[in-house]
Design an enzyme around this catalytic site. Structure first.
Site: not given
Ligand code: PBG
Length: 327
Positions: A249, A197
């Site tokens: 992400k 992330k």
């Protein structure tokens, strides 16, 4: 005069041939809808920076989840927006906290027709907006945060969540949560690690969606956008710690990382097409500068092609309808 012996255009000559030659497929069950539920509202509240996305009331959440199930999407990922916040995010593991209440309500409504998933992170629940608890000097305290995550995991599993989305980027979070779940007998609860992330600008609209209190940034825990190898290493470590699924992400700016992670692990790999990715296409489409349906479909296909087995996307339900219509 020479003629090309290779004529790649043969494979593109008609819709029927193109369909047969297609390498990547997108089906509704590969899409997961992120949903926001806000404490204390009786009607859905629109989110200005994410046209078409709302903060749900408990009632509108239930109705929307039924629609999502009918559309055939694979699951829903819930985020809570509490009315009150504090330094340790007490609402996160409170059985009466909005996320846990909503989880139980959704399970009662949709049962096992969908994979009901919950965001496991403190940022929506803390008054400082960080994903963990803070030390006296203001730094995010990794190991103290793990204890909070374990409590949150048990509360979410108790509420009926099928899958916990660990999005906090603390070191050791997967192993710690997994051990806590096992110790309490929650052996079937799935753990999705937001393994890679990245800290960046694409979460902007989400901050409005959850009324984030964050000052500053998350660069001491989320990844540097310049680093691909480090993202792959995080994913490999999360699998070793017991993650069932790993995620990359945002999605579109990190397709290289997605492809690398796909090659490095043998568990399912998901991608999160985040709020900023959504807002960009919506904004351009609203100006008439881009074909909305075409751009959304192409973005999802690109993420699949790069290696995502499933995609979290705010277009999940609408895209599922398009995919069904196209059959
Ligand atoms: C953290 C979390 C965030 C998102 C999902 N989980 C925000 C952040 O890390 O700042 C962003 C999702 C999006 O932008 O759509 N709980």
């Amino acid at each position: 005069m020479s003629f090309p012996s290779h004529r790649p255009r043969r494979l593109r000559q008609s819709p029927a041939v193109r369909r047969l030659a297609r390498e990547t497929h997108l089906v509704p069950s590969q899409l997961v809808l992120p949903m926001f539920v806000r404490e204390g509202v009786t009607e859905a509240v629109p989110i200005g920076s994410m046209p078409g996305v709302v903060q749900h009331s408990l009632d509108s959440l239930r109705r929307a989840a039924v629609d999502a199930a009918a559309a055939g999407v694979g699951g829903v990922m819930l985020f809570g927006v509490p009315a009150v916040r504090d330094a340790i995010g007490s609402g996160a593991d409170d059985p009466d906290g909005i996320l846990n209440v909503a989880t139980a309500a959704l399970r009662a409504e949709v049962g096992d027709a969908l994979v009901v998933q919950t965001d496991l992170c403190l940022d929506e629940f803390t008054d400082h907006g960080h994903c963990g608890v803070l030390r006296a000097d203001g730094a995010v305290d990794n190991d103290a945060t793990l204890e909070r995550y374990a409590a949150m995991a048990l509360a979410q599993a108790q509420a009926g969540s099928h899958l916990l989305g660990l999005s906090g980027m603390m070191d050791g979070q997967v192993a710690h949560v997994r051990a806590a779940l096992e110790a309490e007998g929650f052996v079937d609860t799935l753990v999705l690690a937001y393994a890679a992330k990245y800290a960046g600008a694409f979460y902007g609209p989400f901050r409005e969606a959850v009324d984030s209190q964050l000052q500053g940034d998350r660069r001491t825990y989320q990844l540097d956008p310049a680093n691909a190898r480090e993202g792959v290493r995080e994913a490999v470590e999360d699998v070793a710690e017991g993650a069932d699924i790993v995620m990359v992400k945002p999605a579109m700016p990190y397709l290289d990382v997605l492809a690398d992670v796909r090659r490095a692990v043998d568990v399912p790999v998901w991608a999160y097409q985040v709020s900023g990715e959504y807002a960009m296409i919506e904004a351009a489409a609203a100006h008439g500068w881009i074909d909305r349906r075409g751009a959304v479909t192409e973005s999802l296909l690109g993420i699949r092609r790069a290696g995502a087995d499933a995609i979290l996307t705010y277009w999940a339900v609408e895209a599922a309808h398009w995919l069904r219509d196209a059959l």
